[in-house]
Design a protein around this motif. Sequence first.
Motif, PDB file in Angstrom:
ATOM      1  N   GLN A 168      19.840   5.708  -4.675  1.00  0.00           N
ATOM      2  CA  GLN A 168      20.527   6.905  -4.671  1.00  0.00           C
ATOM      3  C   GLN A 168      20.220   7.885  -5.955  1.00  0.00           C
ATOM      4  OE1 GLN A 168      23.347   5.400  -2.298  1.00  0.00           O
ATOM      5  NE2 GLN A 168      23.307   6.769  -0.683  1.00  0.00           N
ATOM      6  N   ALA A 228      22.471   9.906   2.312  1.00  0.00           N
ATOM      7  CA  ALA A 228      24.029   9.812   2.100  1.00  0.00           C
ATOM      8  C   ALA A 228      24.685  10.215   2.947  1.00  0.00           C
ATOM      9  CB  ALA A 228      23.877  11.138   0.823  1.00  0.00           C
ATOM     10  N   GLU A 229      24.252  11.002   3.955  1.00  0.00           N
ATOM     11  CA  GLU A 229      24.948  11.498   5.188  1.00  0.00           C
ATOM     12  C   GLU A 229      24.887  10.254   6.338  1.00  0.00           C
ATOM     13  OE1 GLU A 229      22.647  14.847   6.744  1.00  0.00           O
ATOM     14  OE2 GLU A 229      23.017  15.844   4.810  1.00  0.00           O
ATOM     15  N   ALA A 285      18.939  12.751   0.846  1.00  0.00           N
ATOM     16  CA  ALA A 285      20.156  13.398   1.361  1.00  0.00           C
ATOM     17  C   ALA A 285      20.533  12.810   2.727  1.00  0.00           C
ATOM     18  CB  ALA A 285      19.897  14.880   1.616  1.00  0.00           C
ATOM     19  N   ALA A 286      19.491  12.600   3.712  1.00  0.00           N
ATOM     20  CA  ALA A 286      19.754  11.899   4.801  1.00  0.00           C
ATOM     21  C   ALA A 286      20.338  10.451   4.625  1.00  0.00           C
ATOM     22  CB  ALA A 286      18.412  11.747   5.572  1.00  0.00           C
ATOM     23  N   ARG A 298      14.879  15.133   0.631  1.00  0.00           N
ATOM     24  CA  ARG A 298      15.517  15.197   1.763  1.00  0.00           C
ATOM     25  C   ARG A 298      15.714  13.733   2.346  1.00  0.00           C
ATOM     26  NH1 ARG A 298      11.939  19.512   2.530  1.00  0.00           N
ATOM     27  NH2 ARG A 298      10.285  18.158   3.516  1.00  0.00           N
ATOM     28  N   ALA A 311      22.352   9.016   7.960  1.00  0.00           N
ATOM     29  CA  ALA A 311      21.571   9.181   8.972  1.00  0.00           C
ATOM     30  C   ALA A 311      20.906   8.027   9.495  1.00  0.00           C
ATOM     31  CB  ALA A 311      20.343  10.468   8.607  1.00  0.00           C
TER      32      ALA A 311
END
Length: 360
Positions: A28, A73-74, A70-71, A67, A76
């Motif tokens: 991360q 971290a969310e 970020a995915a 991207r 996804a």
Amino acid sequence: MPFTMTADLTHCGALLDAMPDPALLVGQDRRILLANPAARELFAAPLNGASALSYLRQPEPAAALDRALAALAEGARGKPGFEARMFQTSPTRETVLRLTAVPLAPEQGLPGVLVTLRDISHVEEAEQQRRDFVANVSHEMRSPLTVLAGFIETLKGPARDDPAATAQFLDIMEREAQRMSRLVSDLLSLSRVESEEKVRPRAMVSLSEVLRATLAALRPQIDEAGLVVDFRDLPEAPQIPGDRDQLVQVFHNLIENALKYGASGGRIDVSLDRVEALPGLSGPALKVQVRDHGDGIDAIHLPRLTERFYRVDGHRSRAMGGTGLGLAIVKHIVNRHRGKFTIRSTRGEGSTFAVALPIA
Ligand SMILES: Nc1ncnc2c1ncn2[C@@H]1O[C@H](COP(=O)(O)OP(=O)(O)O)[C@@H](O)[C@H]1O
Ligand SMILES: [Mg+2]
């Protein structure tokens, strides 16, 4: 060791190491947690612990990685991954890579993004070649079509009642129609030879006979050019595996080229010899050489002569009715026969085109 659903870095590293394409596991904080040997070779660096961004420095790949992070971290799931094109320049070549960044599921013990890189240079090159080829064919077709359309117009209008002009225009139109038909038949031969290239011919042929038949067919052109062709045969030459029609095509084009572009030398030598060993061939071969004593070809052109539509002098080739495909066809036919095609030339002294074909 029992298999558990939770992977760890060691397991993951073993998997990455087994992958043929360069692969990185990026954490991360954008640090490289793992890198496989292919990746270390690509970037010529140990990579582990380094910042991924210092290796994916171009905007597109860096954005794809971000991207994917970020995915991740969310939280996804099931994302197909993020793709980008990346360019890698070395002193010898420019490589185009397709980068794919896939967020991994954190509950499986690997919080990170898997980055893989695939060399797609050859795919891009093939696409470029195909585009060039279509552009070249269209260009070659357009000029005879323009001439034909122009003369049809003239024959319908201003020259309608002029028999002398009509006869002259019809001659020109005939020549242009023949040019188009030669182009189409050369394109068809090229595509046929290319599609058969993997299948080595099995019929047995006599190169002496092929050369004699080719010279006989070219006799009118030889006489018209006022040239002398010296053919040194090899009477004891064995038969070799080959496709007779294709071999006639090879020598027809080479001798015709010598007549068209090397005529100023006055003489053409055609010879058939046996050679016991040649670099690139595994056993003995028969070697045919077509040599002219004309103007020769500048060294800078030699490596490109077998490219489709490559001509040293486009005007001269077209004026002689050439399509620019002859040597490309020769190269493919020789490849299909697992043979070797070489061109030597000295400016002002002439050129030698040699075809060596394996005996067995
Ligand atoms: N014997 C030769 N001497 C000089 N130039 C040659 C010779 N053979 C071929 N070339 C050059 O190579 C080009 C490509 O040859 P080829 O592929 O047979 O096409 P074409 O004969 O239709 O032009 C020719 O246009 C010519 O410029
Ligand atoms: Mg030719």
